[in-house]
Design a protein around this motif. Structure first.
Motif, PDB file in Angstrom:
ATOM      1  N   GLN B   9     -45.028 110.382   9.865  1.00 43.78           N
ATOM      2  CA  GLN B   9     -44.460 110.101  11.176  1.00 43.78           C
ATOM      3  C   GLN B   9     -42.933 109.839  10.927  1.00 43.78           C
ATOM      4  OE1 GLN B   9     -45.788 105.734  11.956  1.00 43.78           O
ATOM      5  NE2 GLN B   9     -46.486 106.623  14.014  1.00 43.78           N
ATOM      6  N   LYS B  12     -37.298 109.580   5.703  1.00 45.97           N
ATOM      7  CA  LYS B  12     -36.191 109.473   5.893  1.00 45.97           C
ATOM      8  C   LYS B  12     -35.379 109.028   4.673  1.00 45.97           C
ATOM      9  CE  LYS B  12     -37.444 104.602   7.276  1.00 45.97           C
ATOM     10  NZ  LYS B  12     -37.095 103.710   6.224  1.00 45.97           N
ATOM     11  N   ASP B  24     -38.123 107.338   1.972  1.00 45.22           N
ATOM     12  CA  ASP B  24     -39.436 106.843   2.626  1.00 45.22           C
ATOM     13  C   ASP B  24     -40.028 107.907   3.095  1.00 45.22           C
ATOM     14  OD1 ASP B  24     -38.595 104.223   1.638  1.00 45.22           O
ATOM     15  OD2 ASP B  24     -37.523 103.882   3.582  1.00 45.22           O
ATOM     16  N   VAL B  26     -43.656 107.896   5.952  1.00 46.21           N
ATOM     17  CA  VAL B  26     -44.628 107.174   6.528  1.00 46.21           C
ATOM     18  C   VAL B  26     -45.904 107.989   7.343  1.00 46.21           C
ATOM     19  CG1 VAL B  26     -44.825 105.353   8.106  1.00 46.21           C
ATOM     20  CG2 VAL B  26     -42.773 105.243   6.668  1.00 46.21           C
ATOM     21  N   PHE B  27     -46.918 107.796   7.355  1.00 48.97           N
ATOM     22  CA  PHE B  27     -47.881 108.197   7.868  1.00 48.97           C
ATOM     23  C   PHE B  27     -48.410 107.517   9.018  1.00 48.97           C
ATOM     24  CE2 PHE B  27     -47.386 110.286   3.751  1.00 48.97           C
ATOM     25  CZ  PHE B  27     -47.164 111.426   4.169  1.00 48.97           C
ATOM     26  N   GLY B  66     -47.885  99.656   4.781  1.00 44.45           N
ATOM     27  CA  GLY B  66     -47.023 100.336   5.720  1.00 44.45           C
ATOM     28  C   GLY B  66     -47.312 101.775   5.838  1.00 44.45           C
ATOM     29  N   ARG B  67     -48.464 102.065   5.305  1.00 46.87           N
ATOM     30  CA  ARG B  67     -48.824 103.729   5.150  1.00 46.87           C
ATOM     31  C   ARG B  67     -47.785 104.647   4.503  1.00 46.87           C
ATOM     32  NH1 ARG B  67     -50.562 103.022  11.187  1.00 46.87           N
ATOM     33  NH2 ARG B  67     -52.320 101.706  11.012  1.00 46.87           N
ATOM     34  N   ALA B  68     -47.068 104.095   3.761  1.00 43.40           N
ATOM     35  CA  ALA B  68     -45.747 104.695   3.018  1.00 43.40           C
ATOM     36  C   ALA B  68     -45.767 104.824   1.879  1.00 43.40           C
ATOM     37  CB  ALA B  68     -44.477 103.730   3.872  1.00 43.40           C
TER      38      ALA B  68
END
Lengths: 452, 103
Positions: B9, B12, B24, B26-27, B66-68
Motif C-alpha cells: 500500500q 517509501k 518503510d 506497508v501492506f 502498522g502492517r509494516a
C-alpha cells in the motif's frame, strides 16, 4: 480523570494550515497551541547559514493566526526549533517577527526565548571532561571538529519549556529542540505521565501527518492518564492504522524512540477508533535514562557552490559516457591548473539524470540508459570566485570535449538557459551527531524573558 | 509471483536524521502482512544486498501494528554532503519495488 488538549497547527511553521481548522479547534476547546518550527531534513545549509527554509511571508502568516488565537483565548503558545534550524539567528528572526506582529495587531503577552546555540568553549569543555559520545557510526568528537564548526546547537528537551512557562511566559520560542519537546512540556506540566506526554509530542510534531488523506490541517491531541486521542480538525481522519504508521516517520525504529532523558517504547501500543475521525492510543511506556543526554548538531562550511545544467541526445556519447566524463574531468583539472587553481581548491560532481542521478552508486539498473541524459554539473570551490571559474571550465568542457566517433562536432550538450552558470551560495556539511551528558536539563539552554 | 510494487500500500524512503536512510513498506491488510512476513524475504540480508551495506548495519523492524516493515541503514553520503543525490532521502525506495514475494 486528568486530561489536556493540545493543538499543532502545522508540520512546520510556514508550511501553512487552514484558518478554519484552527478555528474549529478553538471552538472545541484547547489548552495549548504549538508548532514545530524546523527540521534537519532540508540539509546543513540552513543550520550553517542561519537562514530559514520557508519564506518569511509564510512564516509570518502562520505565526499571526497563532498569536491572535493564543492571546484571544489566553493559551500558552510554544514553538520549537524556531526559524528552521534553531540557531541564534533563527531564533532572533522569529522573535522579531513575533514582536512585529504584536505591534501590528496590538497584542501584549509575556514571552520567553530558549537559546539552543552552543558556545564552542562549552562543547570543548564537555569533550575534555569525557561527557560527549558519538551516535551511530560517528567517530568520537575531535577538538578540530568543534573548532571548524560554523554553528553548534543542542536539542532542547521539555524541561526548559516547562521552566519558561513556570516563570510566567505565555509565548515560548525555542531554539533547536527535540521535535516533541514543546508538546511534551505542556503535558508534563499538566501532571500527565511521561509516556503519554512524549507520545502526544511525537504525534503533534508533524502537524496533521498522522491523519489521512495527507494535507495541511491542524491536529488535536487529547492527553489522558491512560492514553492519547488523535483527531484532525479538518476533513480528514486519524484511523488506528494511520496513527500507528506515523511512528514510522523519519526515525530509525517505529517502536523505540530515543529522547533526552529516556526512551519512548511503543512496541505494545494499542490503537482503537473512538469516532470515525479519532483514534485512542494506549500502552506506551517511558523508560527513563540513567543519564540525561542532549543531542548535538553542527554545520561546518565547505565552500561555495556553482552549478550548470546540460543534456545530451547523442547516442554515440550516451554509449560511452564513463570515458567521456573521465576526459571532461581531466580537461577541467588541466585548465584549472592553468588558472593557478589547484585540485584541492574545488570538487566537481556530475549528476547524470536518466542514468543514476537519483540513486548514484546505489542504482541497480545500469543496463538501459534512456535516449537522452541530463547532467547537473556541480562545483564546490573554496570561494565563490574559484567556483565560478571552475564551473565555466566544466560547462565548456562538457560542451566541446572530443570523444571517439564524435559526429556532433559543434557541441555535445543542449544547455537550456543563458547565463548557463548559476551561483548557488555557501555549502555546509553536518559535522556532529553526538550527545553530551548533563545533570541539569536546563543548563545548556538559557531562558530569556521579555514583555511584548 | 508478487512484486512489492503490486502488493504494497505504501513503499517509501526518508532520512532518519542526516546520516541514516529509513525505508518503510506497508501492506493493506493483516493477511498480506503475515504472508510477506512468513515468506522470510524481507530482512536485514535483503536490504544489505539491495543497498550495498553490511547486514550488521541494517536495523530491521517488523511492525505488525502498522502492517509494516522498516529497515534503517547508513546513507551513501550524509544529507547535503558533496556528492549527495537526495537531500531528503525521499527517492531511495525503488530497488524494493521489484522484490518478488513467492506465493
Amino acid at each position: 480523570m486528568r486530561e489536556t488538549r493540545m493543538v499543532s497547527v502545522s508540520g512546520i511553521l510556514g508550511y501553512g494550515y487552514p484558518e478554519a481548522a484552527l478555528q474549529a479547534a478553538l471552538a472545541r476547546g484547547v489548552d495549548m497551541l504549538g508548532c514545530d518550527g524546523g527540521s534537519s531534513d532540508p540539509g546543513p545549509y540552513y543550520l550553517g547559514s542561519g537562514q530559514p527554509f520557508v519564506s518569511l511571508r509564510a512564516m509570518k502568516r502562520d505565526l499571526r493566526l497563532m498569536l491572535r488565537a493564543a492571546v484571544a483565548h489566553r493559551l500558552p503558545m510554544l514553538i520549537g526549533t524556531c526559524g528552521g534550524a534553531g540557531g541564534e539567528p533563527h531564533l532572533q528572526l522569529v522573535a522579531q517577527m513575533v514582536r512585529d506582529i504584536a505591534r501590528e495587531e496590538g497584542l501584549h503577552f509575556p514571552m520567553a526565548l530558549i537559546h539552543s546555540e552552543q558556545p564552542k568553549a562549552r562543547i570543548e569543555a564537555g569533550r575534555r571532561e569525557g561527557r560527549i559520545r558519538p551516535l551511530g557510526r560517528m567517530p568520537p568528537l575531535a577538538a578540530a571538529t568543534i573548532e571548524r564548526a560554523t554553528r553548534i546547537v543542542g536539542l532542547c528537551g521539555p524541561e526548559p519549556y516547562m521552566r519558561a512557562l513556570d516563570e510566567g511566559a505565555q509565548v515560548v520560542l525555542g531554539g533547536r529542540s527535540s521535535d516533541p519537546a514543546p508538546f511534551a512540556a505542556h503535558a508534563l506540566r499538566a501532571q500527565l505521565p511521561p509516556a503519554q506526554a512524549w507520545y502526544a509530542g511525537k504525534m503533534l510534531e508533524c502537524g496533521a501527518a498522522p491523519a489521512l488523506p495527507k494535507g495541511p490541517d491542524c491536529l488535536m491531541v487529547t492527553v489522558r492518564e491512560d492514553g492519547v486521542i488523535c483527531e484532525p480538525m479538518g476533513e480528514r481522519a486519524c484511523t488506528p492504522l494511520s496513527v500507528a504508521n506515523h511512528s514510522l516517520h523519519e526515525n530509525a525504529s517505529p517502536i523505540r524512540h530515543v529522547e533526552p532523558g529516556g526512551v519512548l517504547d511503543t512496541s505494545d501500543c494499542r490503537f482503537e477508533a473512538v469516532s470515525p475521525r479519532a483514534t485512542l492510543v494506549t500502552g506506551m511506556r517511558w523508560q527513563p535514562a540513567a543519564t540525561y543526554t542532549v543531542k548535538l548538531e553542527a554545520a561546518e562550511r565547505l565552500g561555495h557552490r556553482a552549478v550548470s545544467f546540460a543534456g545530451t541526445r547523442d547516442p554515440g556519447l550516451i554509449g560511452q559516457l564513463p570515458g567521456f566524463l573521465d576526459r571532461v574531468r581531466a580537461l577541467v583539472a588541466e585548465k584549472a591548473r592553468d588558472l593557478e587553481i589547484g585540485p584541492e581548491a574545488w570538487r566537481l560532481t556530475i549528476h547524470r539524470y536518466g542514468l543514476d542521478g537519483v540513486m548514484g552508486a546505489r542504482e541497480p539498473r545500469r543496463d538501459a540508459p534512456g535516449h537522452e541524459i541530463g547532467f547537473l554539473i556541480d562545483v564546490v570551490g573554496e570561494d565563490a570566485e574559484i567556483a565560478a571559474a571552475v564551473i565555466a571550465l566544466a560547462r565548456t568542457s562538457m560542451l566541446h570535449c572530443d570523444f571517439p566517433g564524435r559526429l556532433c562536432k559543434e557541441g555535445n550538450m543542449a544547455i537550456p538557459f543563458s547565463p548557463s552558470d548559476l551561483m548557488a551560495g555557501e555549502v555546509y556539511r553536518f559535522s556532529m551527531a553526538h550527545v553530551i551528558e548533563t545533570e541539569d536539563p536546563c543548563a545548556l539552554f538559557p531562558i530569556e524573558h521579555e514583555r511584548v | 509471483m508478487a512484486l512489492i510494487r503490486d502488493i504494497a500500500q505504501v513503499c517509501k524512503s526518508k532520512n532518519a536524521g542526516p546520516f541514516e536512510l529509513t525505508i518503510d513498506v506497508v501492506f493493506a491488510d493483516d493477511a498480506t502482512f503475515e504472508r510477506v512476513r512468513a515468506s522470510g524475504v524481507l530482512g536485514p540480508a535483503l536490504f544489505a544486498r539491495l543497498y550495498g551495506v553490511a547486514e550488521a548495519d541494517v536495523l530491521f523492524t517488523p511492525y505488525p501494528a502498522g502492517r509494516a516493515f522498516k529497515a534503517t541503514l547508513p546513507r551513501l553520503v550524509p544529507a547535503g554532503e558533496i556528492g549527495d543525490t537526495d537531500v531528503y532521502g525521499a527517492q531511495q525506495h525503488a530497488p524494493l519495488l521489484e522484490v518478488d514475494i513467492p506465493p
